[in-house]
Design a protein around this motif. Sequence first.
Motif, short mmCIF file in Angstrom:
data_model
loop_
_atom_site.label_atom_id
_atom_site.label_comp_id
_atom_site.label_asym_id
_atom_site.label_seq_id
_atom_site.Cartn_x
_atom_site.Cartn_y
_atom_site.Cartn_z
N GLY A 40 -4.26 16.08 -28.89
CA GLY A 40 -4.12 14.75 -29.47
C GLY A 40 -2.98 13.97 -28.85
N PHE A 41 -3.19 12.68 -28.67
CA PHE A 41 -2.19 11.79 -28.09
C PHE A 41 -2.15 10.51 -28.91
CE2 PHE A 41 -4.10 14.33 -24.76
CZ PHE A 41 -3.01 14.84 -24.07
N ASP A 42 -0.99 10.16 -29.44
CA ASP A 42 -0.86 8.89 -30.13
C ASP A 42 -0.68 7.77 -29.10
OD1 ASP A 42 -1.28 9.81 -32.65
OD2 ASP A 42 0.83 9.91 -33.23
N ALA A 43 -1.08 6.57 -29.49
CA ALA A 43 -1.10 5.43 -28.57
C ALA A 43 0.02 4.46 -28.90
CB ALA A 43 -2.45 4.74 -28.64
N THR A 44 1.25 4.92 -28.81
CA THR A 44 2.40 4.10 -29.19
C THR A 44 2.86 3.18 -28.06
OG1 THR A 44 3.86 5.92 -28.55
CG2 THR A 44 3.23 5.77 -30.87
N GLY A 75 -5.79 6.69 -32.72
CA GLY A 75 -5.83 5.32 -33.20
C GLY A 75 -5.46 5.21 -34.67
N GLY A 76 -5.80 6.26 -35.43
CA GLY A 76 -5.45 6.29 -36.85
C GLY A 76 -4.05 6.80 -37.10
N THR A 77 -3.71 7.93 -36.49
CA THR A 77 -2.38 8.52 -36.73
C THR A 77 -1.26 7.67 -36.12
OG1 THR A 77 -2.94 10.01 -34.90
CG2 THR A 77 -3.00 10.93 -37.11
N THR A 78 -1.56 6.88 -35.10
CA THR A 78 -0.54 5.98 -34.56
C THR A 78 -0.10 4.97 -35.61
OG1 THR A 78 -1.41 6.21 -32.31
CG2 THR A 78 -0.03 4.31 -32.73
N LYS A 79 -0.98 4.67 -36.54
CA LYS A 79 -0.62 3.75 -37.63
C LYS A 79 0.35 4.39 -38.62
CE LYS A 79 -5.15 1.48 -37.46
NZ LYS A 79 -6.42 1.21 -38.21
N VAL A 80 0.47 5.72 -38.55
CA VAL A 80 1.33 6.45 -39.48
C VAL A 80 2.64 6.85 -38.81
CG1 VAL A 80 1.52 8.52 -40.91
CG2 VAL A 80 -0.65 7.29 -40.79
N GLY A 81 2.54 7.55 -37.68
CA GLY A 81 3.74 7.95 -36.95
C GLY A 81 4.08 9.41 -37.16
N ASP A 82 4.13 10.16 -36.06
CA ASP A 82 4.50 11.57 -36.10
C ASP A 82 6.00 11.70 -36.21
OD1 ASP A 82 4.84 14.26 -35.78
OD2 ASP A 82 3.89 14.40 -33.81
N ALA A 99 -5.49 -0.51 -29.75
CA ALA A 99 -6.71 -0.48 -28.94
C ALA A 99 -6.41 -0.78 -27.47
CB ALA A 99 -7.72 -1.50 -29.49
N GLN A 100 -5.52 -1.72 -27.22
CA GLN A 100 -5.13 -2.05 -25.84
C GLN A 100 -4.42 -0.86 -25.19
OE1 GLN A 100 -2.75 -5.57 -26.31
NE2 GLN A 100 -4.51 -6.86 -26.86
N ASP A 128 -9.23 7.14 -35.53
CA ASP A 128 -9.37 6.01 -36.43
C ASP A 128 -10.80 5.89 -36.95
OD1 ASP A 128 -8.00 3.73 -37.63
OD2 ASP A 128 -9.38 2.50 -36.45
N ASP A 129 -11.75 6.47 -36.19
CA ASP A 129 -13.16 6.40 -36.60
C ASP A 129 -13.40 7.09 -37.94
OD1 ASP A 129 -13.68 5.06 -34.28
OD2 ASP A 129 -14.55 6.77 -33.22
N TRP A 130 -12.60 8.11 -38.25
CA TRP A 130 -12.78 8.77 -39.55
C TRP A 130 -11.59 8.59 -40.49
CZ3 TRP A 130 -13.03 11.64 -34.93
CH2 TRP A 130 -11.90 12.40 -34.60
N LEU A 131 -10.38 8.53 -39.95
CA LEU A 131 -9.23 8.41 -40.85
C LEU A 131 -9.23 7.09 -41.60
CD1 LEU A 131 -6.31 9.99 -38.76
CD2 LEU A 131 -7.71 11.05 -40.54
N SER A 132 -9.62 6.00 -40.94
CA SER A 132 -9.60 4.70 -41.60
C SER A 132 -10.70 4.56 -42.64
CB SER A 132 -9.73 3.58 -40.56
OG SER A 132 -8.56 3.49 -39.78
N ARG A 133 -11.65 5.49 -42.61
CA ARG A 133 -12.75 5.45 -43.58
C ARG A 133 -12.54 6.42 -44.74
NH1 ARG A 133 -14.29 3.81 -38.84
NH2 ARG A 133 -15.99 2.35 -38.50
N LEU A 134 -11.43 7.14 -44.71
CA LEU A 134 -11.16 8.09 -45.78
C LEU A 134 -10.77 7.37 -47.05
CD1 LEU A 134 -9.03 11.00 -44.23
CD2 LEU A 134 -11.24 11.20 -45.36
N GLY A 135 -11.40 7.74 -48.16
CA GLY A 135 -10.96 7.22 -49.45
C GLY A 135 -9.73 7.99 -49.92
#
Length: 408
Positions: A40-44, A75-82, A99-100, A128-135
């Motif tokens: 896994g690679f975050d996109a920071t 794409g999802g975990t970058t929104k959180v931060g390791d 995304a860029q 982000d395809d699954w994390l952003s859809r998690l309830g």
Amino acid sequence: MTYKSDLIRLLDERGYIHQVTDTEGLDALASKQVVPAYVGFDATAPSLHVGNLVSIMMLRRLQQAGHKPIVLMGGGTTKVGDPSGKDESRKLLTTETIAQNIASIRTVFERLLTFGDGPTDAVMVNNDDWLSRLGYVDLLRDVGPHFTVNRMLTFDSVKLRLEREQPLTFLEFNYMILQAYDFRELALRNGCRLQMGGSDQWGNIVNGIELTRRMNGIELFGLTTPLLTTADGAKMGKSVNGAVWLNEAQLPAWDFWQYWRNTDDRDVGRFLRLFTDLPLSEIARLEALEGSEINAAKVVLANEVTALVRGREAAEAAERTAAATFDGGGVGEDLPTFESADDTITIVDALIGLGFAASRGEAKRLIAGGGARVNGEQVRDEAFAIALNGGEARISAGKKKHGMVRRT
């Protein structure tokens, strides 16, 4: 130990293995079937850096051994931060910026891996395809019971931050849960059986293995690389001017080539094994060179890594520039340049403009110490004015940093 699979043998011979959750089990699996594995690679940022390259090369080795690389972009975990290895919270990025960054980062992977639809072709996926859809309530009910706060507090990514009395947000505290969920999701979606990463990711990897076993009864594996530092103890991927970026837009090929050319003698063999495709027999010959001859091995290292990451043409251009600059006393085509709108520029401004000094004070100290040269001549006067008159001047900082100042 004698391994059954080409994968574990290759990773072991090249020096990638630090920890494996079940070496015998993974070796047996890899000897009888294609193993999909991910890193896994975050996109920071728009580029990864040299510190990420060992993980990228593990995916390359995986494919070379006949298995399937999965590049997971966070794409999802970058929104959180390791929080791993950090003393402060990461700046939150917009969805558009992430995304860029992913699009830019992909260009490097396309040089190092073969993508496609085949059984061993690489794929790039975005969590982000699954994390952003998690309830949120669903996550709490389904995943939350498999994590205890007691255990989460023992992981270095959390414990070290708290010991330093640095704030750890609830957002970041959730990172390890999301990464564990990623492993489970990839196992279900892509048949992924192995997660690889740096040694600082061991706890996150084990979390994913345990979560998937408890929720789905699937056996997964984890493998980490040693923490990479240079022989002098510096963190891999850092230079005096900051991060050594993999993308050309963030760092010119000449500077990338120079980073590897300036490798410590003691690191040459290890880096050749980790970061090039040269045969082990050739690497053994090169690392046995002594004295000034080891410089030939460093040129090979710089050429091979640059060719993999930036292309063979970029490597050859950088080598020509080095030969012209260091051997012939001339000017190479790839040297960093700084353009001035004036007919003259002070040596201090030239050093700062080229990035050879971060401040006027640093530039003045370099000059006072005799480390600054203009067209090969030492300059000790910080007020020295370089006459351009429509031409150019070669600026040197120490023995290894050279650049050109030109009149626009």
